[in-house]
Motif scaffolding. Structure first.
Motif, PDB file in Angstrom:
ATOM      1  N   CYS A 467      -9.451   9.802 -10.004  1.00 43.37           N
ATOM      2  CA  CYS A 467      -8.276  10.580 -10.389  1.00 43.37           C
ATOM      3  C   CYS A 467      -8.716  11.964 -10.867  1.00 43.37           C
ATOM      4  O   CYS A 467      -9.692  12.082 -11.624  1.00 43.37           O
ATOM      5  N   THR A 471      -4.757  13.501 -14.898  1.00 42.66           N
ATOM      6  CA  THR A 471      -4.085  12.333 -14.327  1.00 42.66           C
ATOM      7  C   THR A 471      -4.876  11.097 -14.737  1.00 42.66           C
ATOM      8  O   THR A 471      -6.041  11.186 -15.124  1.00 42.66           O
ATOM      9  N   SER A 473      -5.181   6.488 -14.210  1.00 41.05           N
ATOM     10  CA  SER A 473      -4.813   5.258 -13.525  1.00 41.05           C
ATOM     11  C   SER A 473      -5.520   4.116 -14.225  1.00 41.05           C
ATOM     12  O   SER A 473      -6.739   4.137 -14.387  1.00 41.05           O
ATOM     13  N   ARG A 477      -4.097   1.179  -8.062  1.00 37.33           N
ATOM     14  CA  ARG A 477      -2.838   1.804  -7.662  1.00 37.33           C
ATOM     15  C   ARG A 477      -3.058   2.780  -6.517  1.00 37.33           C
ATOM     16  O   ARG A 477      -4.181   3.150  -6.202  1.00 37.33           O
ATOM     17  N   SER A 479      -1.721   5.815  -6.430  1.00 40.08           N
ATOM     18  CA  SER A 479      -1.656   7.194  -6.895  1.00 40.08           C
ATOM     19  C   SER A 479      -1.981   7.222  -8.382  1.00 40.08           C
ATOM     20  O   SER A 479      -1.946   6.199  -9.062  1.00 40.08           O
ATOM     21  N   CYS A 480      -2.293   8.417  -8.866  1.00 42.02           N
ATOM     22  CA  CYS A 480      -2.578   8.608 -10.290  1.00 42.02           C
ATOM     23  C   CYS A 480      -1.343   9.184 -10.972  1.00 42.02           C
ATOM     24  O   CYS A 480      -0.615   9.986 -10.393  1.00 42.02           O
ATOM     25  N   SER A 481      -1.135   8.775 -12.192  1.00 49.63           N
ATOM     26  CA  SER A 481       0.018   9.251 -12.959  1.00 49.63           C
ATOM     27  C   SER A 481      -0.356  10.515 -13.725  1.00 49.63           C
ATOM     28  O   SER A 481      -1.429  10.560 -14.353  1.00 49.63           O
TER      29      SER A 481
END
Length: 781
Positions: A467, A471, A473, A477, A479-481
């Motif tokens: 990530c 960002t 994680s 997942r 994608s990264c938040s």
């Protein structure tokens, strides 16, 4: 002659028929369930064919005592030939017959149809089953795959209702559980079809090309056996085969030559109990078959006319012996058949209102049984059962393993499933060299702080990528938040961290350097002021402005000390004060130099008018000019505070891990108005002094003002250009540097030379050398 073995499908069907008969005889002999009521039955073989199953179904729908089916708008008073139907076993047959029986609201209870489509109570209101639906089986399979970390699998199903329905459920469930399908395919239900061999070969080749190690197979015994046989013939590497009861317990699949080399076979079978007394019933029945009296009585009870009409004579029954049936008693699940018959009997018991003394002799319509089947539980051999909202019973599953010993397979229980999965992994020996579970994944499980990036054209293949900054994680997942604005995260982070505040701290080395320069400027201002105060009445100090010079030095001292307002953590109360304080102090200094500059220009440029005007810029009236200038600057500061004062800015974008606290400029127009007046004063002083020529024997006071204002302009040109673009702590550094450069420039160009004369050249501090221009005789124009 050698005896032809009886097919497994036939023995299974025969056992189910015997289980039905056993249950009916138990009920008829019971003194509490249906006392005084004898159940009769018509038993027909469907041969697993839709058309064959349709014939007896139509017979069951005929009006009782006739061979006609009434076409009516209301069937509430219609009395068909049968009150309820048990079977058939396969899902595709039930989908056909359930529509017929649901139209007449005749209860139909299947002991093997697991298709999820049959769970729709609106389409099939009278259909029930005593086995779990495929949805429960698929959930168990998905949990098993997740348990061993198999996320890259192939799925094959037979091209029938059971296979297609189970595979569709598996595909939808797998996609929501991070399981990727490398290949999905259908195989023919009849291996004897002309194109069956080619279709099987294509399926095996495609499975081999995907490099999967796990194959999920939803099929009945014949297509499953054909697929395993072709995989061995084509040399398919060993795999983990995950299956269902439809083929796992079939001797058709286990009798395939060389099937031990296919790999590891795991799967789920229904968790069913035994039927007490059934084995004894079968043994006694086969011992009675050899007697002629039994056969004669059987023909009489079966109704010879109906058998001829439907051609239901059992042509293979004469070839069946107890030896053919006995090995299958422990494998073929007969409890669902037993429970199916008892479910109808219990519904009749409640509908009739039976008591231990007997059952009322009242007519019962088929549709009246549905209410009691839907709502009330029933007990069979001490075990309680109940139909759920989809008219099914979920008794759970056992996870079994094909364990081979001396060429003979045993079904070894290695786990259980009932809403949750329990696996005894230590009891499972896989086909790998170390007997451990193989890996079957297109991508490895990403570590915390990583996300899955699609690789190539297959959406199920991923690379694990860290990530980026800001960002995070925490799990596997796609994608990264992003972190919220007030937080940050380093690369490959599993959580966000609170941002630290960033400003020009007092303890920073750069701040300490600026404080040193500030102290130097303040010390020079104080030293010059003390020196001027000591020689206040001397010609040189009087030439420089006298008391106004002391005031100018005081303003420079305050301006130097005002740099402290720009150090440390800025606040909402402190930001609006920074620019006005700087402007006022600088204005006080420039206002003190203005009278001397005007005096110089009046004497040199307007000698005839100088005598009348000099009194306004010299002596006491010069202070009025200074006061008027400072008052004007105060009014401009007031306007700045009301039009657009500086405000505290929390900048989350300029720095990656910190929040930058700076004083932002709200209105550049107000900023220009505030500092523009001082620029005008400096420009006026510069114009009044830069062309003035003084004889060599006199002190040129104008040059000090010229250089001081020139330095001011140079510093402020660079300051405005840099200050407008900076968004870091250097913004405060730039402003402090500008203040100090202006202060030191004025001190160095205007006051320090005079201090040098006062200290080191007192001989020049005379009336002759330091004569004021206004005291000279004005020249003719």
């Amino acid at each position: 002659p050698s005896r032809v073995p009886v097919p497994r499908l036939f023995t299974d069907g025969l056992l189910w028929a015997l289980a039905m008969r056993f249950a009916i005889e138990q009920i008829n002999n019971s003194s509490w369930l249906l006392p005084g009521v004898t159940l009769g039955y018509d038993m027909c073989d469907t041969c697993f064919e839709p058309l064959v199953a349709l014939q007896p179904s139509l017979l069951f729908l005929t009006r009782n005592g006739t061979r006609a089916i009434g076409v009516l708008c209301d069937y509430s008073e219609y009395q068909p030939r049968v009150t309820a139907v048990i079977g058939p076993h396969k899902s595709d047959l039930c989908l056909l017959t359930a529509k017929l029986f649901s139209s007449f609201l005749i209860p139909q209870v299947s002991y093997g149809a697991s298709s999820e489509a049959l769970g729709n109570a609106e389409l099939y209101p009278s259909f029930y089953r005593t086995v779990p639906s495929d949805k429960n089986l698929v959930e168990a399979v998905v949990l098993l795959l997740n348990h061993f970390g198999w996320n890259w699998v192939a799925t094959v199903a037979s091209d029938d209702e059971y296979g297609r329905g189970a595979q569709a459920l598996f595909l939808s469930t797998a996609s929501t559980n991070n399981i990727c399908i490398a290949f999905e395919g259908l195989i023919p239900t009849d291996p004897a079809e002309p194109e069956a061999g080619k279709q099987l070969d294509n399926t095996i080749n495609l499975i081999n090309s995907t490099k999967v190690n796990v194959v999920v197979l939803f099929a009945h015994s014949l297509p499953a056996q054909a697929l395993l046989e072709r995989s061995l013939a084509l040399g398919l590497p060993k795999k983990v085969w995950v299956g269902s009861e439809a083929w796992l317990l079939s001797d058709i699949a286990t009798s395939t030559p060389g099937v031990q080399s296919v790999g590891t076979v795991l799967g789920f079978v229904m968790r069913t109990g035994t039927v007490p007394g059934f084995q004894e019933f079968v043994a006694e029945l086969f011992s009675s078959v050899a007697q002629e009296e039994f056969c004669q009585r059987s023909r009489e009870l079966s109704g010879l006319g109906s058998a001829e009409e439907l051609d239901t004579h059992c042509r293979q029954c004469a070839n069946v012996t107890l030896g053919d049936i006995w090995p299958m008693l422990g494998v073929t699940p007969t409890q669902p058949v037993h429970v199916a018959v008892y479910s109808v009997a219990h519904a009749l018991h409640r509908a009739l209102g039976c008591t231990p003394k007997g059952c009322p002799k009242t007519a019962i319509r088929s549709w009246q049984l549905l209410h009691f089947m839907n709502t009330l539980p029933f007990e069979v051999n001490g075990q309680s059962f109940r139909f759920d909202q989809s008219h099914g019973t979920n008794t759970g599953y056992r996870l079994i393993l094909w364990a081979w010993r001396d060429g003979t397979v045993t079904y070894q229980p290695v786990g259980d499933y009932d809403q949750s999965l329990y696996v005894r992994a230590s009891q499972i020996q896989f086909h790998t060299a170390d007997k451990k579970e193989p890996t079957s994944e297109c991508f490895r499980r990403c570590q915390p702080g990583q996300f899955r990036r699609i690789k190539g054209f297959n959406l199920c293949c991923y690379d694990c990528t860290d990530c980026p900054e800001n960002t995070w994680s925490s799990t596997d997942r796609t994608s990264c938040s992003p972190c919220p604005q007030h937080q940050w995260a380093p690369a490959r982070s599993t959580r966000c961290l609170d941002r630290a505040e960033r400003f020009l701290s007092w303890a920073e080395p750069l701040a300490l350097c600026l404080l040193t320069l500030t102290g130097t400027a303040a010390a020079l201002s104080c030293g010059a002021a003390l020196l001027f105060l000591r020689h206040l009445q001397s010609p040189l100090v009087q030439l420089a402005g006298g008391a106004r010079s002391l005031f100018a030095l005081l303003c420079l001292l305050l301006q130097s000390l005002g740099c402290c307002l720009l150090l440390g953590r800025p606040s909402a109360a402190l930001c609006p004060l920074q620019q006005p304080c700087h402007a006022l102090c600088l204005n006080g200094c420039l206002s003190s130099l203005l009278p001397k500059a005007l005096e110089v220009t009046l004497v040199t440029e307007f000698p005839r008018r100088a005598p009348r005007l000099l009194r306004w810029v010299t002596h006491g009236r010069a202070w009025l000019l200074v006061a008027a200038s400072i008052l004007t600057q105060v009014l401009l500061c007031w306007c700045h505070l009301h039009l657009g004062p500086d405000y505290l800015v929390a900048d989350y974008e300029s720095l990656p891990s910190e929040v930058l606290l700076v004083c932002g400029t709200r209105s550049w127009a107000a900023f220009a108005l505030l500092h523009g007046y001082n620029s005008c004063l400096a420009f006026l002083c510069f114009l009044c002094t830069f062309m003035v020529q003084t004889p060599g024997r006199r002190y040129n006071v104008a040059r000090g003002i010229t250089f001081a204002t020139f330095i001011y302009f140079i510093v402020w040109i660079f300051f405005v250009a840099i200050f407008a673009t900076l968004r870091t702590v250097l913004r405060a550094v730039t402003q402090i540097g500008t203040i100090l450069a202006t202060t030191l420039g004025i001190l160095g160009s205007y006051f320090v030379p005079k201090c040098y004369i006062l200290v080191f050249r007192p001989d020049l501090n005379t009336g002759d050398y330091c004569q004021s221009l206004s005291e000279e005789q004005p020249e003719e124009d």
